[in-house]
Design a protein around this motif. Structure first.
Motif, PDB file in Angstrom:
ATOM      1  N   MET A   1       0.848  -1.162   0.000  1.00  0.00           N
ATOM      2  CA  MET A   1       0.000   0.000   0.000  1.00  0.00           C
ATOM      3  C   MET A   1       0.901   1.235   0.000  1.00  0.00           C
ATOM      4  SD  MET A   1      -3.249   0.928   2.425  1.00  0.00           S
ATOM      5  CE  MET A   1      -2.563   0.216   3.868  1.00  0.00           C
ATOM      6  N   ALA A   2       0.657   2.146  -0.919  1.00  0.00           N
ATOM      7  CA  ALA A   2       1.417   3.386  -1.020  1.00  0.00           C
ATOM      8  C   ALA A   2       0.497   4.562  -0.718  1.00  0.00           C
ATOM      9  CB  ALA A   2       1.991   3.520  -2.422  1.00  0.00           C
ATOM     10  N   SER A   3       1.098   5.654  -0.298  1.00  0.00           N
ATOM     11  CA  SER A   3       0.307   6.857  -0.052  1.00  0.00           C
ATOM     12  C   SER A   3       1.116   8.066  -0.474  1.00  0.00           C
ATOM     13  CB  SER A   3      -0.092   6.963   1.418  1.00  0.00           C
ATOM     14  OG  SER A   3       1.048   7.152   2.221  1.00  0.00           O
ATOM     15  N   GLY A   4       0.440   9.174  -0.643  1.00  0.00           N
ATOM     16  CA  GLY A   4       1.097  10.415  -1.015  1.00  0.00           C
ATOM     17  C   GLY A   4       0.281  11.590  -0.523  1.00  0.00           C
ATOM     18  N   THR A   5       0.959  12.727  -0.352  1.00  0.00           N
ATOM     19  CA  THR A   5       0.298  13.933   0.129  1.00  0.00           C
ATOM     20  C   THR A   5       0.560  15.070  -0.841  1.00  0.00           C
ATOM     21  OG1 THR A   5       0.583  13.219   2.413  1.00  0.00           O
ATOM     22  CG2 THR A   5       0.107  15.542   2.063  1.00  0.00           C
ATOM     23  N   ASN A   6      -0.508  15.751  -1.230  1.00  0.00           N
ATOM     24  CA  ASN A   6      -0.419  16.931  -2.086  1.00  0.00           C
ATOM     25  C   ASN A   6      -0.794  18.158  -1.273  1.00  0.00           C
ATOM     26  OD1 ASN A   6       0.048  15.178  -4.163  1.00  0.00           O
ATOM     27  ND2 ASN A   6      -1.872  15.532  -5.203  1.00  0.00           N
ATOM     28  N   LEU A   7      -0.119  19.266  -1.540  1.00  0.00           N
ATOM     29  CA  LEU A   7      -0.494  20.556  -0.980  1.00  0.00           C
ATOM     30  C   LEU A   7      -1.249  21.302  -2.065  1.00  0.00           C
ATOM     31  CD1 LEU A   7      -0.400  22.790   1.167  1.00  0.00           C
ATOM     32  CD2 LEU A   7       1.817  23.474   0.207  1.00  0.00           C
ATOM     33  N   VAL A   8      -2.480  21.694  -1.766  1.00  0.00           N
ATOM     34  CA  VAL A   8      -3.319  22.408  -2.733  1.00  0.00           C
ATOM     35  C   VAL A   8      -3.553  23.819  -2.203  1.00  0.00           C
ATOM     36  CG1 VAL A   8      -5.524  22.444  -3.940  1.00  0.00           C
ATOM     37  CG2 VAL A   8      -4.442  20.249  -3.390  1.00  0.00           C
ATOM     38  N   LEU A   9      -3.108  24.801  -2.977  1.00  0.00           N
ATOM     39  CA  LEU A   9      -3.282  26.206  -2.626  1.00  0.00           C
ATOM     40  C   LEU A   9      -4.238  26.845  -3.627  1.00  0.00           C
ATOM     41  CD1 LEU A   9       0.467  27.122  -2.077  1.00  0.00           C
ATOM     42  CD2 LEU A   9      -1.246  26.773  -0.299  1.00  0.00           C
ATOM     43  N   VAL A  10      -5.192  27.610  -3.131  1.00  0.00           N
ATOM     44  CA  VAL A  10      -6.139  28.313  -4.001  1.00  0.00           C
ATOM     45  C   VAL A  10      -5.989  29.805  -3.737  1.00  0.00           C
ATOM     46  CG1 VAL A  10      -8.556  28.616  -4.659  1.00  0.00           C
ATOM     47  CG2 VAL A  10      -7.729  26.362  -3.956  1.00  0.00           C
ATOM     48  N   PHE A  11      -5.861  30.557  -4.822  1.00  0.00           N
ATOM     49  CA  PHE A  11      -5.718  32.012  -4.777  1.00  0.00           C
ATOM     50  C   PHE A  11      -6.820  32.641  -5.624  1.00  0.00           C
ATOM     51  CE2 PHE A  11      -1.527  30.165  -4.326  1.00  0.00           C
ATOM     52  CZ  PHE A  11      -0.926  30.917  -3.337  1.00  0.00           C
ATOM     53  N   LYS A  12      -7.003  33.943  -5.457  1.00  0.00           N
ATOM     54  CA  LYS A  12      -7.819  34.750  -6.365  1.00  0.00           C
ATOM     55  C   LYS A  12      -6.858  35.603  -7.177  1.00  0.00           C
ATOM     56  CE  LYS A  12     -12.195  34.081  -5.170  1.00  0.00           C
ATOM     57  NZ  LYS A  12     -13.215  33.670  -6.101  1.00  0.00           N
ATOM     58  N   ASP A  13      -7.188  35.799  -8.470  1.00  0.00           N
ATOM     59  CA  ASP A  13      -6.386  36.695  -9.286  1.00  0.00           C
ATOM     60  C   ASP A  13      -7.074  38.064  -9.337  1.00  0.00           C
ATOM     61  OD1 ASP A  13      -8.444  36.458 -11.143  1.00  0.00           O
ATOM     62  OD2 ASP A  13      -7.267  35.399 -12.641  1.00  0.00           O
ATOM     63  N   ALA A  14      -6.550  38.987 -10.116  1.00  0.00           N
ATOM     64  CA  ALA A  14      -7.081  40.349 -10.183  1.00  0.00           C
ATOM     65  C   ALA A  14      -8.520  40.399 -10.681  1.00  0.00           C
ATOM     66  CB  ALA A  14      -6.188  41.211 -11.072  1.00  0.00           C
ATOM     67  N   GLU A  15      -8.931  39.411 -11.473  1.00  0.00           N
ATOM     68  CA  GLU A  15     -10.297  39.365 -11.998  1.00  0.00           C
ATOM     69  C   GLU A  15     -11.225  38.523 -11.130  1.00  0.00           C
ATOM     70  OE1 GLU A  15      -7.631  38.703 -14.345  1.00  0.00           O
ATOM     71  OE2 GLU A  15      -7.657  40.867 -14.652  1.00  0.00           O
ATOM     72  N   GLU A  16     -10.768  38.179  -9.915  1.00  0.00           N
ATOM     73  CA  GLU A  16     -11.541  37.370  -8.959  1.00  0.00           C
ATOM     74  C   GLU A  16     -11.734  35.915  -9.400  1.00  0.00           C
ATOM     75  OE1 GLU A  16     -12.650  38.281  -5.804  1.00  0.00           O
ATOM     76  OE2 GLU A  16     -11.399  40.031  -6.172  1.00  0.00           O
ATOM     77  N   ASN A  17     -10.902  35.442 -10.326  1.00  0.00           N
ATOM     78  CA  ASN A  17     -10.939  34.035 -10.735  1.00  0.00           C
ATOM     79  C   ASN A  17     -10.059  33.223  -9.795  1.00  0.00           C
ATOM     80  OD1 ASN A  17     -12.521  34.481 -13.101  1.00  0.00           O
ATOM     81  ND2 ASN A  17     -10.687  35.316 -14.069  1.00  0.00           N
ATOM     82  N   ASN A  18     -10.424  31.955  -9.589  1.00  0.00           N
ATOM     83  CA  ASN A  18      -9.596  31.070  -8.774  1.00  0.00           C
ATOM     84  C   ASN A  18      -8.362  30.625  -9.543  1.00  0.00           C
ATOM     85  OD1 ASN A  18     -11.291  31.132  -6.573  1.00  0.00           O
ATOM     86  ND2 ASN A  18     -12.290  29.207  -7.042  1.00  0.00           N
ATOM     87  N   VAL A  19      -7.239  30.611  -8.855  1.00  0.00           N
ATOM     88  CA  VAL A  19      -5.987  30.079  -9.375  1.00  0.00           C
ATOM     89  C   VAL A  19      -5.576  28.974  -8.397  1.00  0.00           C
ATOM     90  CG1 VAL A  19      -3.569  30.561  -9.910  1.00  0.00           C
ATOM     91  CG2 VAL A  19      -5.313  32.318 -10.324  1.00  0.00           C
ATOM     92  N   THR A  20      -5.524  27.726  -8.878  1.00  0.00           N
ATOM     93  CA  THR A  20      -5.204  26.596  -8.014  1.00  0.00           C
ATOM     94  C   THR A  20      -3.818  26.066  -8.352  1.00  0.00           C
ATOM     95  OG1 THR A  20      -7.539  26.009  -7.879  1.00  0.00           O
ATOM     96  CG2 THR A  20      -5.960  24.305  -7.257  1.00  0.00           C
ATOM     97  N   LEU A  21      -2.995  25.914  -7.324  1.00  0.00           N
ATOM     98  CA  LEU A  21      -1.658  25.343  -7.483  1.00  0.00           C
ATOM     99  C   LEU A  21      -1.600  24.075  -6.646  1.00  0.00           C
ATOM    100  CD1 LEU A  21       0.452  28.602  -7.115  1.00  0.00           C
ATOM    101  CD2 LEU A  21      -0.276  27.488  -9.225  1.00  0.00           C
ATOM    102  N   ASN A  22      -1.114  22.998  -7.249  1.00  0.00           N
ATOM    103  CA  ASN A  22      -1.076  21.687  -6.606  1.00  0.00           C
ATOM    104  C   ASN A  22       0.376  21.211  -6.575  1.00  0.00           C
ATOM    105  OD1 ASN A  22      -1.675  19.168  -5.612  1.00  0.00           O
ATOM    106  ND2 ASN A  22      -2.688  18.437  -7.458  1.00  0.00           N
ATOM    107  N   TYR A  23       0.883  20.961  -5.369  1.00  0.00           N
ATOM    108  CA  TYR A  23       2.259  20.508  -5.204  1.00  0.00           C
ATOM    109  C   TYR A  23       2.268  19.084  -4.668  1.00  0.00           C
ATOM    110  CZ  TYR A  23       3.368  25.391  -5.855  1.00  0.00           C
ATOM    111  OH  TYR A  23       3.479  26.650  -6.376  1.00  0.00           O
ATOM    112  N   LYS A  24       2.806  18.176  -5.467  1.00  0.00           N
ATOM    113  CA  LYS A  24       2.890  16.764  -5.072  1.00  0.00           C
ATOM    114  C   LYS A  24       4.042  16.550  -4.091  1.00  0.00           C
ATOM    115  CE  LYS A  24       0.922  14.921  -9.297  1.00  0.00           C
ATOM    116  NZ  LYS A  24       1.044  13.923 -10.340  1.00  0.00           N
TER     117      LYS A  24
END
Length: 73
Positions: A1-24
């Protein structure tokens, strides 16, 4: 059995759109202060992104567990 953890960051940009960054391969024991510092650094240096993050909205750790299933009878 393997496992992994991702860090997910969500930001807003200047137009109020979501910007999602995912770090494995994130450290599952990471301190909140380190994640906040990372988010602030991304905002400070955000001009490298096509959609520049301007406000940190959320952060979470996502842990997945992989369980192999035998297909042999």
């Amino acid at each position: 059995m393997a496992s992994g953890t991702n860090l997910v960051l969500v930001f807003k940009d200047a137009e109020e759109n979501n910007v999602t960054l995912n770090y494995k391969y994130a450290d599952p024991q990471v301190q909140a202060s380190s994640v906040k510092a990372l988010a602030n650094g991304i905002i400070t240096n955000g001009s490298i992104f096509a959609n520049t993050p301007s406000v940190a909205k959320s952060a979470k750790l996502v842990t997945t567990i992989e369980t192999p299933i035998s297909l042999d009878d």
